[in-house]
Design a protein around this motif. Structure first.
Motif, mmCIF file in Angstrom:
data_model
loop_
_atom_site.group_PDB
_atom_site.id
_atom_site.type_symbol
_atom_site.label_atom_id
_atom_site.label_comp_id
_atom_site.label_asym_id
_atom_site.label_seq_id
_atom_site.Cartn_x
_atom_site.Cartn_y
_atom_site.Cartn_z
ATOM 1 N N TRP A 12 -5.048 -14.361 7.626
ATOM 2 C CA TRP A 12 -3.591 -13.462 7.473
ATOM 3 C C TRP A 12 -2.402 -13.371 6.726
ATOM 4 N N GLY A 13 -1.891 -14.592 6.883
ATOM 5 C CA GLY A 13 -0.432 -14.947 6.152
ATOM 6 C C GLY A 13 -0.119 -15.802 6.759
ATOM 7 N N TRP A 28 2.393 -11.440 3.714
ATOM 8 C CA TRP A 28 0.900 -10.846 4.696
ATOM 9 C C TRP A 28 -0.286 -11.407 3.656
ATOM 10 N N ASP A 30 -3.947 -10.263 1.911
ATOM 11 C CA ASP A 30 -4.654 -9.272 0.559
ATOM 12 C C ASP A 30 -6.328 -9.290 2.023
ATOM 13 N N THR A 31 -6.551 -10.535 3.180
ATOM 14 C CA THR A 31 -7.405 -10.544 3.714
ATOM 15 C C THR A 31 -6.822 -9.370 5.041
ATOM 16 N N THR A 32 -6.276 -8.948 5.498
ATOM 17 C CA THR A 32 -5.684 -8.149 6.029
ATOM 18 C C THR A 32 -6.554 -6.855 6.046
ATOM 19 N N MET A 35 -8.324 -6.843 9.522
ATOM 20 C CA MET A 35 -7.749 -6.912 10.336
ATOM 21 C C MET A 35 -7.565 -5.766 11.151
ATOM 22 N N GLN A 39 -6.024 -7.575 15.780
ATOM 23 C CA GLN A 39 -5.483 -8.649 15.239
ATOM 24 C C GLN A 39 -3.566 -8.557 15.062
ATOM 25 N N PHE A 40 -3.503 -7.272 14.588
ATOM 26 C CA PHE A 40 -2.613 -7.082 14.069
ATOM 27 C C PHE A 40 -1.263 -7.057 15.069
ATOM 28 N N TRP A 43 -0.548 -10.483 15.744
ATOM 29 C CA TRP A 43 0.244 -11.438 14.765
ATOM 30 C C TRP A 43 1.781 -10.825 14.673
ATOM 31 N N PHE A 66 -0.764 -6.605 2.076
ATOM 32 C CA PHE A 66 -1.077 -5.450 3.142
ATOM 33 C C PHE A 66 -2.060 -4.652 2.526
ATOM 34 N N MET A 68 -4.376 -4.010 5.186
ATOM 35 C CA MET A 68 -5.300 -2.628 7.116
ATOM 36 C C MET A 68 -4.287 -1.530 6.586
#
Length: 134
Positions: A12-13, A28, A30-32, A35, A39-40, A43, A66, A68
């Motif tokens: 995630w970061g 962060w 971009d895989t967020t 999320m 999960q956020f 984190w 970011f 999400m």
């Protein structure tokens, strides 16, 4: 003391300690985009633990990547569970770096919710760094 220490990273970061600049940074990824709300929150708790341990007076959140879903944000949860930890860690300034077009960019920094420190929103990294150093 090193200028930069990568203290944590996952999909995630990453968390970077910048002792010379007296701030801790969260970048962060971009895989967020995938999320979940849980999960956020997990984190943010992990990040808060690093802020508590490092005890830097400033925090920079690089949210330029970011992705999400905003529906997964829970500002009330963050205010109740995370801001008090930042307060206890001695945070004095908190900056968000966002892509151009974010409505909050340029608003005067102000304390939010239970935070005892001002939060600023910036569209340029150097502007955020200058404000954190001020």
């Amino acid at each position: 003391m090193t200028d930069v220490e990568h203290v944590y990273e996952d999909r995630w970061g990453e968390i970077i300690d910048r002792p010379a600049g007296e701030f801790v940074e969260l970048r962060w990824y971009d895989t967020t985009a995938a999320m979940s709300a849980e999960q956020f929150q997990d984190w943010l708790a992990t990040f808060a633990a690093h802020v508590e341990r490092l005890r830097r007076p400033c925090v920079l959140i690089d949210g330029t990547r970011f992705m999400m879903d905003p529906a997964n944000l829970n500002d009330a949860w963050r205010d109740a569970n995370i801001n008090p930890r930042y307060n206890a860690a001695g945070v004095r300034r908190f900056a968000f770096l966002f892509p151009d077009g974010m409505p909050a960019i340029g608003a005067p920094p102000a304390a939010e919710g239970r935070a005892t420190f001002p939060t600023g929103y910036f569209g340029r990294r150097q502007d955020a760094l200058d404000w954190l150093a001020g």
